[in-house]
Design a protein around this motif. Structure first.
Motif, PDB file in Angstrom:
ATOM      1  N   GLU A  15       0.833  -1.208   0.000  1.00 58.99           N
ATOM      2  CA  GLU A  15       0.000   0.000   0.000  1.00 58.99           C
ATOM      3  C   GLU A  15       0.870   1.261   0.000  1.00 58.99           C
ATOM      4  O   GLU A  15       0.611   2.220  -0.744  1.00 58.99           O
ATOM      5  CB  GLU A  15      -0.897  -0.026   1.240  1.00 58.99           C
ATOM      6  CG  GLU A  15      -1.798   1.165   1.416  1.00 58.99           C
ATOM      7  CD  GLU A  15      -2.572   1.075   2.723  1.00 58.99           C
ATOM      8  OE1 GLU A  15      -2.906   2.141   3.250  1.00 58.99           O
ATOM      9  OE2 GLU A  15      -2.824  -0.040   3.214  1.00 58.99           O
ATOM     10  N   LEU A  16       1.916   1.262   0.812  1.00 57.31           N
ATOM     11  CA  LEU A  16       2.821   2.404   0.869  1.00 57.31           C
ATOM     12  C   LEU A  16       3.583   2.579  -0.443  1.00 57.31           C
ATOM     13  O   LEU A  16       3.768   3.698  -0.920  1.00 57.31           O
ATOM     14  CB  LEU A  16       3.807   2.253   2.030  1.00 57.31           C
ATOM     15  CG  LEU A  16       3.199   2.297   3.434  1.00 57.31           C
ATOM     16  CD1 LEU A  16       4.233   1.891   4.477  1.00 57.31           C
ATOM     17  CD2 LEU A  16       2.632   3.670   3.728  1.00 57.31           C
ATOM     18  N   ALA A  17       4.008   1.477  -1.040  1.00 57.62           N
ATOM     19  CA  ALA A  17       4.726   1.534  -2.316  1.00 57.62           C
ATOM     20  C   ALA A  17       3.822   2.081  -3.413  1.00 57.62           C
ATOM     21  O   ALA A  17       4.253   2.905  -4.226  1.00 57.62           O
ATOM     22  CB  ALA A  17       5.242   0.149  -2.694  1.00 57.62           C
ATOM     23  N   GLU A  18       2.582   1.637  -3.449  1.00 56.22           N
ATOM     24  CA  GLU A  18       1.641   2.145  -4.453  1.00 56.22           C
ATOM     25  C   GLU A  18       1.451   3.653  -4.308  1.00 56.22           C
ATOM     26  O   GLU A  18       1.465   4.388  -5.293  1.00 56.22           O
ATOM     27  CB  GLU A  18       0.298   1.438  -4.313  1.00 56.22           C
ATOM     28  CG  GLU A  18      -0.722   1.891  -5.333  1.00 56.22           C
ATOM     29  CD  GLU A  18      -2.065   1.205  -5.165  1.00 56.22           C
ATOM     30  OE1 GLU A  18      -2.999   1.566  -5.913  1.00 56.22           O
ATOM     31  OE2 GLU A  18      -2.205   0.323  -4.307  1.00 56.22           O
ATOM     32  N   GLY A  19       1.321   4.115  -3.077  1.00 56.56           N
ATOM     33  CA  GLY A  19       1.181   5.546  -2.835  1.00 56.56           C
ATOM     34  C   GLY A  19       2.409   6.332  -3.259  1.00 56.56           C
ATOM     35  O   GLY A  19       2.300   7.419  -3.824  1.00 56.56           O
ATOM     36  N   ALA A  20       3.587   5.776  -3.021  1.00 58.73           N
ATOM     37  CA  ALA A  20       4.834   6.448  -3.388  1.00 58.73           C
ATOM     38  C   ALA A  20       4.964   6.553  -4.906  1.00 58.73           C
ATOM     39  O   ALA A  20       5.364   7.595  -5.430  1.00 58.73           O
ATOM     40  CB  ALA A  20       6.029   5.703  -2.802  1.00 58.73           C
ATOM     41  N   PHE A  21       4.609   5.476  -5.630  1.00 57.49           N
ATOM     42  CA  PHE A  21       4.677   5.516  -7.092  1.00 57.49           C
ATOM     43  C   PHE A  21       3.679   6.519  -7.657  1.00 57.49           C
ATOM     44  O   PHE A  21       3.991   7.280  -8.576  1.00 57.49           O
ATOM     45  CB  PHE A  21       4.420   4.129  -7.690  1.00 57.49           C
ATOM     46  CG  PHE A  21       5.662   3.294  -7.768  1.00 57.49           C
ATOM     47  CD1 PHE A  21       6.559   3.455  -8.804  1.00 57.49           C
ATOM     48  CD2 PHE A  21       5.932   2.350  -6.805  1.00 57.49           C
ATOM     49  CE1 PHE A  21       7.716   2.696  -8.889  1.00 57.49           C
ATOM     50  CE2 PHE A  21       7.082   1.573  -6.871  1.00 57.49           C
ATOM     51  CZ  PHE A  21       7.968   1.748  -7.906  1.00 57.49           C
ATOM     52  N   LYS A  22       2.478   6.541  -7.100  1.00 59.78           N
ATOM     53  CA  LYS A  22       1.465   7.477  -7.577  1.00 59.78           C
ATOM     54  C   LYS A  22       1.908   8.919  -7.336  1.00 59.78           C
ATOM     55  O   LYS A  22       1.750   9.778  -8.196  1.00 59.78           O
ATOM     56  CB  LYS A  22       0.130   7.215  -6.874  1.00 59.78           C
ATOM     57  CG  LYS A  22      -1.020   8.037  -7.431  1.00 59.78           C
ATOM     58  CD  LYS A  22      -2.320   7.686  -6.752  1.00 59.78           C
ATOM     59  CE  LYS A  22      -2.837   6.402  -7.352  1.00 59.78           C
ATOM     60  NZ  LYS A  22      -4.195   6.059  -6.879  1.00 59.78           N
TER      61      LYS A  22
END
Length: 76
Positions: A15-22
């Protein structure tokens, strides 16, 4: 830190990785007006105005068995 607490925190990594990429994608659009992304086996340039352009096709991923080593050969 207990094992259960660590597992709970690790569960949030995707979830944190997805937010960082976005966030990085949106920042690239804001600052530079465009961003590159991979979609359906193609490298795509997305622009802040919503337009997209296919740059090129990407090579298919190479399957690698966990724990194996691969040697890189120099070209040239």
């Amino acid at each position: 830190m207990s094992e259960s607490a660590m597992q709970s925190l690790e569960a949030h990594i995707p979830e944190l990785a997805e937010g960082a990429f976005k966030q990085a994608y949106l920042q690239a659009l804001t600052v530079g007006g465009k961003a590159l992304l991979a979609r359906d086996g193609q490298l795509v340039e997305a622009k802040a105005d919503g337009t997209e352009r296919v740059i090129r096709s990407l090579a298919k991923p190479t399957a690698v068995t966990p724990g194996t080593q691969r040697l890189l050969r120099r070209q040239g």
